[in-house]
Design a protein around this motif. Structure first.
Motif, PDB file in Angstrom:
ATOM      1  N   ALA A 125      35.987  57.401  -3.726  1.00 12.40           N
ATOM      2  CA  ALA A 125      35.118  58.533  -4.053  1.00 12.40           C
ATOM      3  C   ALA A 125      34.061  58.842  -2.997  1.00 12.40           C
ATOM      4  N   PRO A 126      33.372  57.853  -2.393  1.00 13.33           N
ATOM      5  CA  PRO A 126      32.320  58.189  -1.417  1.00 13.33           C
ATOM      6  C   PRO A 126      32.820  58.888  -0.152  1.00 13.33           C
ATOM      7  N   PHE A 127      34.129  58.900   0.082  1.00 14.97           N
ATOM      8  CA  PHE A 127      34.667  59.536   1.280  1.00 14.97           C
ATOM      9  C   PHE A 127      34.880  61.047   1.105  1.00 14.97           C
ATOM     10  N   TYR A 128      34.595  61.560  -0.058  1.00 17.05           N
ATOM     11  CA  TYR A 128      34.797  62.979  -0.329  1.00 17.05           C
ATOM     12  C   TYR A 128      33.486  63.740  -0.255  1.00 17.05           C
ATOM     13  N   ALA A 129      33.523  64.917   0.393  1.00 16.28           N
ATOM     14  CA  ALA A 129      32.343  65.781   0.410  1.00 16.28           C
ATOM     15  C   ALA A 129      32.119  66.425  -0.945  1.00 16.28           C
ATOM     16  N   ASP A 130      33.190  66.660  -1.687  1.00 17.03           N
ATOM     17  CA  ASP A 130      33.087  67.172  -3.064  1.00 17.03           C
ATOM     18  C   ASP A 130      34.392  66.845  -3.788  1.00 17.03           C
ATOM     19  N   ALA A 131      34.401  67.035  -5.095  1.00 20.19           N
ATOM     20  CA  ALA A 131      35.602  66.855  -5.916  1.00 20.19           C
ATOM     21  C   ALA A 131      36.368  65.586  -5.549  1.00 20.19           C
ATOM     22  N   ALA A 132      35.719  64.454  -5.690  1.00 20.06           N
ATOM     23  CA  ALA A 132      36.323  63.182  -5.312  1.00 20.06           C
ATOM     24  C   ALA A 132      37.509  62.842  -6.197  1.00 20.06           C
ATOM     25  N   ASP A 133      38.507  62.198  -5.590  1.00 19.73           N
ATOM     26  CA  ASP A 133      39.645  61.668  -6.329  1.00 19.73           C
ATOM     27  C   ASP A 133      39.305  60.230  -6.692  1.00 19.73           C
ATOM     28  N   SER A 134      38.982  60.006  -7.947  1.00 24.84           N
ATOM     29  CA  SER A 134      38.497  58.690  -8.383  1.00 24.84           C
ATOM     30  C   SER A 134      39.592  57.631  -8.419  1.00 24.84           C
ATOM     31  N   ARG A 135      40.848  58.047  -8.226  1.00 21.11           N
ATOM     32  CA  ARG A 135      41.960  57.094  -8.272  1.00 21.11           C
ATOM     33  C   ARG A 135      42.240  56.451  -6.912  1.00 21.11           C
ATOM     34  N   THR A 136      41.502  56.821  -5.885  1.00 22.81           N
ATOM     35  CA  THR A 136      41.824  56.377  -4.526  1.00 22.81           C
ATOM     36  C   THR A 136      40.985  55.176  -4.102  1.00 22.81           C
ATOM     37  N   LEU A 137      41.511  54.436  -3.130  1.00 23.16           N
ATOM     38  CA  LEU A 137      40.775  53.324  -2.537  1.00 23.16           C
ATOM     39  C   LEU A 137      41.291  53.086  -1.123  1.00 23.16           C
ATOM     40  N   ARG A 138      40.444  52.428  -0.318  1.00 22.76           N
ATOM     41  CA  ARG A 138      40.811  52.096   1.055  1.00 22.76           C
ATOM     42  C   ARG A 138      40.926  50.598   1.221  1.00 22.76           C
ATOM     43  N   LEU A 139      41.991  50.185   1.920  1.00 24.51           N
ATOM     44  CA  LEU A 139      42.193  48.784   2.274  1.00 24.51           C
ATOM     45  C   LEU A 139      42.250  48.645   3.786  1.00 24.51           C
ATOM     46  N   SER A 140      41.669  47.574   4.315  1.00 25.58           N
ATOM     47  CA  SER A 140      41.805  47.235   5.725  1.00 25.58           C
ATOM     48  C   SER A 140      42.740  46.042   5.851  1.00 25.58           C
ATOM     49  N   TYR A 141      43.682  46.129   6.782  1.00 22.04           N
ATOM     50  CA  TYR A 141      44.673  45.066   6.938  1.00 22.04           C
ATOM     51  C   TYR A 141      44.462  44.220   8.185  1.00 22.04           C
ATOM     52  N   VAL A 142      43.373  44.431   8.919  1.00 23.18           N
ATOM     53  CA  VAL A 142      43.286  43.809  10.244  1.00 23.18           C
ATOM     54  C   VAL A 142      42.505  42.498  10.292  1.00 23.18           C
ATOM     55  N   THR A 143      41.650  42.238   9.330  1.00 22.98           N
ATOM     56  CA  THR A 143      40.767  41.070   9.420  1.00 22.98           C
ATOM     57  C   THR A 143      41.289  39.865   8.655  1.00 22.98           C
ATOM     58  N   ALA A 144      41.863  40.093   7.475  1.00 25.25           N
ATOM     59  CA  ALA A 144      42.348  38.987   6.656  1.00 25.25           C
ATOM     60  C   ALA A 144      43.611  38.377   7.259  1.00 25.25           C
ATOM     61  N   SER A 145      43.858  37.110   6.930  1.00 25.03           N
ATOM     62  CA  SER A 145      45.084  36.450   7.378  1.00 25.03           C
ATOM     63  C   SER A 145      46.274  36.936   6.547  1.00 25.03           C
ATOM     64  N   GLU A 146      47.488  36.596   6.988  1.00 28.72           N
ATOM     65  CA  GLU A 146      48.678  36.976   6.223  1.00 28.72           C
ATOM     66  C   GLU A 146      48.603  36.417   4.801  1.00 28.72           C
TER      67      GLU A 146
END
Length: 407
Positions: free
Chosen positions: A350-371
Motif C-alpha cells: 500500500a505505501p508504494f501507491y500515490a492513490d488507490a492502493a492495492d491492499s493485496r500486494t507486497l514486496r519481497l527482496s531475494y538478494v540478502t537472505a540465504s537459500e
C-alpha cells in the motif's frame, strides 16, 4: 519549551521501510523486506587497496573540503560509462541517489504542483517529494510501467512538473519497460512538453540480457537521470549521481551546496580508484549471477509453497525485488504482524501507491537472505496466508449462522 514546526514538516512521515526494518532486528526474523544489497557482493579487498592508495598518495585532498559538483575524474568516469554523449559538466555527484530525488524536488516542485508517478512507484521518491507539498498523480500502469495514453491524459493542461519513472527492474514491482514502451513513453512526454526524471539504480543488475537504452539517451534535453553506486559497489558509501541538462544543472548544484556542500570526497576518490581499471566490468557479473540464483530459489519456493492459492507475480529479469498479489480479502498491512509471528517480514504494498492502493500486494527482496532462509520464509508466509484465509472463512460461516432465523 514548545517548538513551532514548519508546515512542511507535517508532510514528513517515517519511512515505512525503516520502521519495518526495526522489526527485523528481533531474533529469529527472516527479513525479505529491506532492499539491502547482499554483503557477499561487497568488494572488500578492492576497497582496502583503494583506501591504502588514496591515503598513501592523496591524503591531504581526500580529507579536505572539495568541489560541490564532485570529484572531477569520477564525474568523467560516470560520463564515460553512460550510453549516450554526456559532458562531465552535466554530472553532479550526490550523497546517494536519494539525495538526487531530494534536489529534484527542491528545484522543481512547489506546494500544490502536480508530479506524475507510476502505479505503484518507489516509496522513497514519494517520501522525498512530500516536504515540497506537491500533488502526486498516479498514471495507469501495466507489467511494463506507465501506459503512454494515460500519461498523455494526466499531463494534459501542461501543469505537471515532471513524470518520475524507473524503467529498469522497478522498485517495488521488478518490472521493466520494453523497447517499444520506451519509445512510446518518450514520444508521449515530448508531445506533452513533460520533463522526465529517470531513476536507474538497478539497471546494471540484469540477468540474461541488458535492458534497452535509457529514456534519457533518447531525449537528453528533456530528462534528469539518476544513478547509484550503492547496488554495484556498496550502499554504505552513500554515493550516487545525477545527469541534468545544462539549463537546469546550476539550480540543482545550488540546492546541493545548501544541503551538504559536497558528498564525501574520500569516498569519491576511493570509488574512482576502484573503478579506474575496469573493475566494474569484472565485478558486476558476479552480482548478477548471485542475484539471479537467489531469484530462482525464491520463484521455485513460491510456486511450491503457494500452490493452490490465488497468488500472482511476475518473474523479474533483473534487480532485487518480487511483487506479489495475494488472494481477495487479504490486506498485507494486517497480514504483516501475523507473518512476523511466524518469523518472516515483508513490505506491504500500500505505501508504494500515490492513490488507490492495492491492499493485496507486497514486496519481497531475494538478494540478502540465504537459500535456506528464502525457502523457510516463503513457507512461513504461505502458512500465514492460509491461516488468514481459514480465519476469514470461519468468520463468514459464523456470520451466516448468526443471520439465520431462530427455529
Amino acid at each position: 519549551m514548545k517548538w513551532k514546526l514548519a508546515a512542511r514538516s507535517e508532510k514528513m512521515n517515517p519511512s515505512v521501510l525503516r520502521e519495518i526494518l526495526k522489526v527485523t532486528e528481533r531474533p529469529g526474523i527472516i527479513s525479505l523486506a529491506g532492499g539491502l544489497p547482499s554483503p557477499r557482493a561487497f568488494p572488500v579487498s578492492a576497497f582496502a587497496d583503494a583506501c591504502a592508495q588514496v591515503l598513501g598518495t592523496q591524503a591531504e585532498a581526500a580529507l579536505q573540503y572539495a568541489a560541490s559538483e564532485g570529484y572531477g575524474p569520477l564525474r568523467q568516469a560516470v560520463a564515460d560509462m553512460l550510453p549516450w554523449d554526456v559532458d562531465p559538466a552535466q554530472v553532479l555527484i550526490t550523497t546517494g541517489s536519494q539525495q538526487g530525488l531530494d534536489l529534484v524536488a527542491k528545484v522543481l516542485l512547489d506546494p500544490g504542483s502536480r508530479v506524475l508517478v507510476e502505479t505503484p512507484t518507489y516509496l522513497g521518491a514519494l517520501q522525498a517529494f512530500a516536504p515540497m507539498e506537491p500533488e502526486p498523480v498516479a498514471v495507469a500502469s501495466d507489467g511494463q510501467g506507465v501506459l503512454p495514453e494515460d500519461l498523455l491524459a494526466k499531463a494534459a493542461g501542461g501543469d505537471a512538473r515532471f513524470v518520475y519513472l524507473l524503467p529498469n527492474f522497478q522498485n517495488p514491482t521488478g518490472r521493466s519497460m520494453s523497447e517499444a514502451r520506451r519509445v512510446a513513453v518518450v514520444e508521449a512526454a515530448r508531445q506533452a512538453g513533460l520533463p522526465i526524471v529517470e531513476d536507474n539504480p538497478y539497471g546494471e543488475l540484469w540477468f540474461d540480457q541488458p535492458p534497452p537504452l535509457p529514456l534519457t539517451a533518447r531525449h537528453p534535453q528533456g530528462c534528469i537521470y539518476l544513478g547509484s553506486f550503492s547496488k554495484v559497489l556498496a550502499p554504505g558509501l552513500r554515493l550516487g549521481f545525477l545527469v541534468a541538462p545544462k539549463s537546469i544543472f546550476p539550480k540543482l548544484l545550488q540546492a546541493k551546496q545548501a544541503a551538504d556542500l559536497h558528498s564525501p570526497i574520500f569516498n569519491q576518490r576511493m570509488v574512482h580508484e576502484v573503478m579506474k581499471d575496469g573493475f566494474l566490468d569484472r565485478h558486476v557479473p558476479t552480482i548478477r549471477a548471485l542475484y539471479k540464483h537467489q531469484r530462482d530459489v525464491m520463484i521455485e519456493a513460491l510456486r511450491h509453497e503457494m500452490a493452490g492459492l490465488d497468488v500472482t507475480f511476475q518473474t523479474p529479469a533483473g534487480g532485487m525485488f518480487l511483487w506479489l498479489r495475494l488472494p481477495a480479502g487479504i490486506d498485507t498491512v494486517e497480514l504483516l504482524p501475523h507473518a512476523v509471528e511466524r518469523g518472516v517480514a515483508f513490505v506491504p504494498g500500500a505505501p508504494f501507491y500515490a492513490d488507490a492502493a492495492d491492499s493485496r500486494t507486497l514486496r519481497l527482496s531475494y538478494v540478502t537472505a540465504s537459500e535456506e532462509q528464502i525457502r523457510s520464509a516463503i513457507a512461513a508466509l504461505a502458512e500465514t496466508v492460509r491461516e488468514q484465509l481459514a480465519h476469514q472463512a470461519a468468520a463468514r460461516t459464523e456470520q451466516l449462522l448468526a443471520a439465520e432465523p431462530a427455529p
